[in-house]
Design an enzyme around this catalytic site. Structure first.
Site, PDB file in Angstrom:
ATOM      1  N   GLU A 290       0.881  -1.175   0.000  1.00 33.86           N
ATOM      2  CA  GLU A 290       0.000   0.000   0.000  1.00 33.86           C
ATOM      3  C   GLU A 290       0.910   1.215   0.000  1.00 33.86           C
ATOM      4  O   GLU A 290       1.574   1.488   1.001  1.00 33.86           O
ATOM      5  CB  GLU A 290      -0.864   0.024   1.270  1.00 33.86           C
ATOM      6  CG  GLU A 290      -1.810  -1.145   1.398  1.00 33.86           C
ATOM      7  CD  GLU A 290      -2.922  -1.102   0.378  1.00 33.86           C
ATOM      8  OE1 GLU A 290      -3.200  -0.028  -0.172  1.00 33.86           O
ATOM      9  OE2 GLU A 290      -3.494  -2.166   0.109  1.00 33.86           O
TER      10      GLU A 290
ATOM     11  N   CYS B 155      -3.186   8.776   3.441  1.00 32.27           N
ATOM     12  CA  CYS B 155      -2.851   8.249   2.111  1.00 32.27           C
ATOM     13  C   CYS B 155      -3.999   8.498   1.139  1.00 32.27           C
ATOM     14  O   CYS B 155      -3.797   8.544  -0.069  1.00 32.27           O
ATOM     15  CB  CYS B 155      -2.550   6.767   2.200  1.00 32.27           C
ATOM     16  SG  CYS B 155      -3.863   5.857   3.015  1.00 32.27           S
TER      17      CYS B 155
END
Ligand code: NAP
Length: 515
Positions: free
Chosen positions: A256, A295
């Site tokens: 990720e 994020c």
């Protein structure tokens, strides 16, 4: 001052080597320290494989689900204490801290509920069986079994609680022991959570280990049944992907990484309407929540040219009225970024953006007083195609308005220049705009969040990651996938086709074992 320890092999050890300081980013005061070395990685992996793994695999899904539920409850009982640590070491406002902590306990509880539905099973049937022979006598059935390995979880600094909680929820429910590595700048919160997990005795010995310092050498010792789940920057993700041992032994990796997320305003949005209001509210939250260190936070705001002036004015007003200050004070809406290094990177990033965009509010100038504070910074692109807009993630309270003509094909092209993202949000009530937009951007994104008049006030914004739907994205975003219900367990389970007499394998492994 707190000296962080690692929990490995069933005991706490202080680490060795040169200490790194952990700060209060609002005051720059030193709160703790962590030492990078002193962990016997081989012994830690042995402990997980020989003790934690067998103990978890002996449990049913229902028993592991009960363990997650108890963990969620335990952490929730310490919520107030954890909020204080999140505010002091992470620079989080009370709202930001709750977002992280409730995200962790909520995800653990969500997976507890999912797992409870699988009751006394230890494997799962994957889909329906299929006839493989001339008659239905010879049958095939895919099943999912727990991999007898270790889950190494490497977490980013921005979500010390949620990052650890969501990864742990999936691995432990699947029956795989975890080694949790915290991002250094905010490690005090992860450390306290680790203490609570260990003290509680809820997780069998060997099923949970914690590393505050460096974990790099551990990757060289992993084998084919192990999994690495990483969250962090694209640069570190590339280093992990390139690790020779991980490549040679085909160790499973889920990455990720960062993402230049978008918010797209449709040309049909009307001034004063709920769709526009939702867009303005979500963009403001995304830019200021956790000082933009999410994020999933929006970095590019695509707005039809004719509406840029109105949108810019409304966002500037909201950003300027955001109360910045001591994170834990009740009226504060935005705290500092997490570390001195983060502050340097954000300022340098804003400077790079100003080469191609005009600053509408904020900017890279230092703010008065101590602490790693940055003003919420909104820019307006001079050239929508300038590569830096689509390539540079400024991991702070900063986003750029990128004007477009209002044509769907143009905004699809601009949006996809991000090279693969975690989330794009679109705000429109016009299906003729939304359908080609979603088709055009979906392959490049893990999640597309559609805001329209009827959704206003109904749900958390696009920045929130929910356990029922996947988190991750292609290309630059790392190419990984987490959560998404049962999908979140897949990195820790093996899918195997069992082929044979239907009377035997159908009964033992088939659909009837599914809930
Ligand atoms: P980072 O510098 O890449 O660090 C991430 C983690 O990797 C930390 O635990 C770090 O430890 C560790 N690490 C560093 N070098 C390593 C190596 N060679 N081998 C193994 N581990 C290593 O990222 P960050 O600054 O913590 O986080 C910010 C970034 O994360 C942003 O770019 C953001 O977009 C991204 N992010 C992505 C997601 C997502 O779900 N896609 C979520 C949150 C954040 P140390 O801290 O000790 O260096």
């Amino acid at each position: 001052m707190i000296a962080l320890s690692n929990y490995v092999g069933g005991s706490w050890n202080a680490g060795s080597g040169d200490a790194k300081s952990l700060h209060n980013p609002a005051t720059e005061e030193i709160l703790g320290e962590v030492r990078p070395g002193g962990v016997d990685f081989a012994a830690a992996l042995h402990h997980a494989r020989e003790k934690g793994g067998p103990a978890l695999r002996a449990m049913t899904f229902g028993e592991r689900a009960a363990m997650l539920k108890a963990l969620s409850k335990k952490l929730h009982e310490h919520r107030d204490e954890l909020i204080e640590i999140s505010g002091s070491n992470g620079g989080n406002t009370r709202g930001d801290a709750k977002f992280d902590l409730d995200g962790a306990t909520g995800t653990l509880a969500w997976y507890a509920q999912l797992g409870a539905g699988y009751g006394d099973r230890r494997h799962l049937a994957d889909g329906e069986g299929a006839q493989l022979g001339r008659t239905a006598r010879f049958w095939g059935q895919h099943i999912l079994t727990t991999r007898p390995g270790v889950a190494v979880h490497i977490n980013a600094f921005n979500f010390p609680a949620w990052g650890m909680g969501e990864k742990m929820a999936c691995a432990l429910l699947a029956g795989v022991p975890v080694v949790e590595k915290a991002g250094t700048p905010s490690a005090l919160l992860a450390y306290r959570i680790a203490q609570l997990v260990v003290e509680s005795g809820i997780v069998p010995e060997g099923a949970f280990q914690f590393i505050g310092g460096s974990i790099t050498g551990m990757l060289d010792l992993l084998g084919p049944m192990d999994t690495v789940a990483f969250t962090g920057s694209a640069v570190t993700a590339a280093l992990i992907r390139g690790n020779k041992n991980l490549i040679a032994r085909n160790v499973r990796i889920n990455l990720e990484a960062d993402s230049i997320n978008s918010a797209i305003l449709g040309p049909d949005a009307e001034e004063g309407g709920d769709t526009l209001e939702q867009f303005l509210g979500n963009v403001t939250v995304d830019m200021t929540q956790k000082a933009g260190q999410k994020c999933t936070a929006v970095r590019r705001i695509f707005v039809p040219e004719a509406m840029v002036g109105m949108v810019a004015e409304a966002l500037v007003e909201r950003l300027r009225s955001t109360k910045i200050g001591a994170p834990l004070e009740a009226e504060t809406r935005m705290g500092p970024v997490a570390s001195a290094a983060q502050l340097r990177d954000v300022r340098a990033g804003i400077d790079r953006l100003t080469e191609v965009a005009e600053v509408l509010t904020g900017g890279s100038a230092p703010m008065s007083g101590p602490g790693y504070f940055v003003a919420p910074t909104l820019l307006r692109a001079k050239d929508p195609a300038a590569p830096v807009l689509h390539e540079l993630e400024v991991f702070g309270p900063c986003a750029t308005i990128v004007p477009y003509s209002g044509k769907v094909e143009e905004v699809v092209d601009l949006c996809n220049r991000g090279g693969g993202g975690l989330v794009a949000s679109a705000y429109s009530d016009d299906r003729k705009f939304l359908e080609p937009l979603v088709h055009g951007i979906a392959p490049w994104h893990g999640r597309v969040w559609v805001g329209s008049e009827k959704t206003h006030g109904q749900a958390l914004g696009p920045g929130a990651v929910l356990p029922a739907t996947i988190h991750g994205g292609p290309g630059r975003a790392g190419g990984g996938e987490e959560l998404g219900g049962l999908r979140g367990l897949m990195p820790y389970m093996q899918r195997t086709a069992i082929q044979g007499d239907r009377a035997i394998i159908g009964r033992a492994f088939g659909d009837e074992t599914n809930p």
